[in-house]
Design a protein around this motif. Structure first.
Motif, PDB file in Angstrom:
ATOM      1  N   SER A   1       5.675   6.257  -2.615  1.00 49.92           N
ATOM      2  CA  SER A   1       5.490   7.005  -1.372  1.00 49.92           C
ATOM      3  C   SER A   1       6.804   7.680  -0.990  1.00 49.92           C
TER       4      SER A   1
ATOM      5  N   GLU B   1       0.843  -1.195   0.000  1.00 47.88           N
ATOM      6  CA  GLU B   1       0.000   0.000   0.000  1.00 47.88           C
ATOM      7  C   GLU B   1       0.874   1.239   0.000  1.00 47.88           C
TER       8      GLU B   1
ATOM      9  N   GLN C   1      -8.018   6.022   0.577  1.00 47.50           N
ATOM     10  CA  GLN C   1      -7.250   5.487   1.706  1.00 47.50           C
ATOM     11  C   GLN C   1      -5.816   6.027   1.710  1.00 47.50           C
ATOM     12  N   TYR C   2      -5.178   6.020   0.535  1.00 46.41           N
ATOM     13  CA  TYR C   2      -3.791   6.479   0.442  1.00 46.41           C
ATOM     14  C   TYR C   2      -3.680   7.951   0.816  1.00 46.41           C
TER      15      TYR C   2
ATOM     16  N   SER D   1      -1.939  11.623   7.330  1.00 44.79           N
ATOM     17  CA  SER D   1      -1.490  11.206   8.673  1.00 44.79           C
ATOM     18  C   SER D   1       0.029  11.134   8.759  1.00 44.79           C
ATOM     19  N   SER D   2       0.687  10.950   7.617  1.00 42.42           N
ATOM     20  CA  SER D   2       2.146  10.848   7.635  1.00 42.42           C
ATOM     21  C   SER D   2       2.799  12.226   7.660  1.00 42.42           C
TER      22      SER D   2
ATOM     23  N   ARG E   1       1.566   2.998   3.949  1.00 42.88           N
ATOM     24  CA  ARG E   1       1.101   2.073   4.974  1.00 42.88           C
ATOM     25  C   ARG E   1       1.849   2.357   6.274  1.00 42.88           C
ATOM     26  N   ASP E   2       1.166   2.353   7.392  1.00 36.15           N
ATOM     27  CA  ASP E   2       1.716   2.761   8.685  1.00 36.15           C
ATOM     28  C   ASP E   2       2.199   4.210   8.603  1.00 36.15           C
ATOM     29  N   PRO E   3       1.275   5.158   8.579  1.00 31.14           N
ATOM     30  CA  PRO E   3       1.652   6.566   8.388  1.00 31.14           C
ATOM     31  C   PRO E   3       2.711   7.061   9.382  1.00 31.14           C
TER      32      PRO E   3
ATOM     33  N   GLU F   1      -5.619   9.555   2.870  1.00 30.97           N
ATOM     34  CA  GLU F   1      -5.726   9.648   4.331  1.00 30.97           C
ATOM     35  C   GLU F   1      -4.400   9.265   4.994  1.00 30.97           C
ATOM     36  N   ASN F   2      -3.799   8.169   4.505  1.00 25.84           N
ATOM     37  CA  ASN F   2      -2.494   7.754   5.030  1.00 25.84           C
ATOM     38  C   ASN F   2      -1.463   8.868   4.856  1.00 25.84           C
ATOM     39  N   TYR F   3      -1.477   9.452   3.657  1.00 23.32           N
ATOM     40  CA  TYR F   3      -0.513  10.507   3.324  1.00 23.32           C
ATOM     41  C   TYR F   3      -0.643  11.681   4.296  1.00 23.32           C
TER      42      TYR F   3
END
Lengths: 195, 275
Positions: free
Chosen positions: B118, B78, B159-160, B166-167, B81-83, B162-164
């Protein structure tokens, strides 16, 4: 249930989804100490829920509760919780391994993956509980446990908060027990009576 | 759901032996439970009538061997993944990498490349991409082909994104790709610094020196002995004070090289080579 105290059990599996947390929290405080097997809990949840779950379980029992780690030995007296977002598998040498492959029936961890691999390794010496849930995960795994000669228990759908998961499993197999959440700890304690 | 016992254990041994002898792929030190599930899944998915036919196909059809390798090696990945892992890369690793004239990064077992893109985004935002080289390797050529295209399913982008965020991402995530039908194509400036190549962690050697090696959710599929060999390969391939990043459930702790590394913080699985 008395006859099952003669059974050799090395591993107890508990799988559930929505509505199962409350059942597990009811079982844990009633478990005797020093039972001669390990317990593995597979519960569907959001990954953000992660660390709180082992703490929560640990607060309800004197057993050692920990998140399952890859390549770890499965030891009696320990409760292993499948980590969020990984499948938890059982290896031939009775160690744990993690797997990040596709979700199964929208689930990771999938109950089926752990149940199937546990049945394959532990055969007759496994007992598997399937609890409340809104998903069909667990049925195939429970079926595999039964085919391998293990003991199968399904939560009584009449009392399950969400009956879909138990009903799906009941459509697939006739378990050894359909149990109320109030009777589950009693059975687990009996399974440990042998020695 | 597939049955786990369609292909028997001794049949799996036969297959693994064929793959090694005929095609040079060595899966013998992979964790067995996962391998067994993957093989049974593939057998069921591809509707083989019998083991004999499965085996025959794998012996004689090179195209199918590629499919087998791809499916067995779990190309599931992903973006971001794991932000919190990416946040740590941004805040603690990239500032150090920025001091090098050229930054060499190795994504070992990159699968379809989501993590490489990423990383390229992180580097671009830190204004380091222009002096970086991202080596992305995988055992299997099919996924590298896809990785090099930089085209991912559009339905993953929410989803990506949102992860981005959060990172620690501050840009509009959608500014990095253009949507076409149900796919998202990432901009060429990101892939311009990527070098894709097949590399088999089981049998291939070190090919360069890096300041950062990422190998996430690959080692969980290897047994302890093979993990040890791969850790040695990584140690050999890292500059002094280089970084090694593993998946969230993987650890260097029990390996023979552990003493040569220091964890950069308690939570994320990132180590620094100190000896």
């Amino acid at each position: 249930m008395e006859k099952d105290s003669l059974r050799q059990v090395d591993l107890v599996l508990i799988g559930g989804s929505a509505g199962s947390l409350e059942v597990i929290l009811r079982i844990l405080p009633d478990l005797k100490y020093g039972l001669p097997f390990a317990i593995i809990i597979i519960i569907h949840r959001k990954s953000s829920f992660e660390s709180t779950l082992t703490d929560l379980f640990g607060s309800r029992t004197g057993w050692l509760v920990k998140e399952a780690e890859e390549k770890e030995d499965i030891l009696p007296g320990t409760i292993y919780v499948a980590p969020a977002d990984y499948h938890l598998l059982i290896e031939d040498d009775r160690t744990l391994s993690l797997d990040f492959s596709e979700k199964i029936l929208h689930s990771r961890p999938a109950i089926d993956a752990t149940f199937q691999t546990a049945a394959d390794v532990y055969k007759r010496s496994v007992a598997a509980f399937l609890l409340s849930g809104a998903n069909a995960d667990g049925s195939a795994g429970l079926h595999a446990v039964q085919k391998a000669g293990g003991l199968t228990i399904i939560q009584d759908p009449e009392e399950a908060e969400i009956k879909y998961m138990p009903v799906q499993a009941l459509n697939k197999l006739t378990p050894d027990y359909i149990l109320s959440k109030h009777k589950m700890a009693e059975l687990i304690n009996l399974l440990g009576n042998k020695g | 759901m597939f049955e786990l016992k369609v292909v028997q254990d001794d049949e799996i041994k036969v297959l693994l032996n064929d793959l090694l002898e005929l095609h040079g792929y060595d899966f013998t030190d992979y964790s067995k439970a996962s391998l067994k599930r993957r093989i049974n899944r593939l057998f069921t998915l591809d509707r083989f009538p019998s083991f004999a036919e499965f085996r025959y196909r794998l012996m004689h059809d090179a195209q199918y061997v590629r499919r087998f390798v791809e499916q067995i090696t779990v190309p599931v990945t992903e973006m971001f993944r794991d932000p919190s892992f990416y946040k740590t890369l941004r805040e603690e690793v990239l500032p150090v990498l920025g001091t090098y004239p050229v930054i060499r990064i190795w994504h070992a077992g990159c699968a379809t490349g989501e993590e490489v893109y990423s990383m390229a985004i992180l580097l671009k935002e830190a204004n380091l991409l222009h002096k970086s080289l991202l080596y992305a390797t995988d055992i299997n050529p099919e996924v590298l082909e896809r990785a090099s295209n930089g085209i991912f399913p559009l339905n993953q982008m929410k989803q990506y994104s949102e992860n981005y965020i959060s990172s620690g991402g501050k840009q509009e995530f959608s500014s990095y790709y253009s949507a076409k039908y149900d796919m998202a194509k990432f901009e060429d400036s990101l892939s311009s610094k990527m070098i894709f190549s097949t590399h088999n962690l089981v049998s291939d050697r070190s090919f360069n020196e890096f300041q950062l090696i990422l190998c996430r959710n690959v080692l969980i599929y290897f047994d302890r002995q093979l993990q040890t060999r791969v850790f040695e390969l990584f140690t050999e391939s890292l500059d002094n004070l280089g970084f090694l990043a593993l998946g969230s459930k993987e650890t260097l702790r029990f390996s023979a090289v552990a003493a040569r590394f220091k964890a950069i913080n308690a939570k994320e699985k990132i180590w620094r080579k100190i000896a």
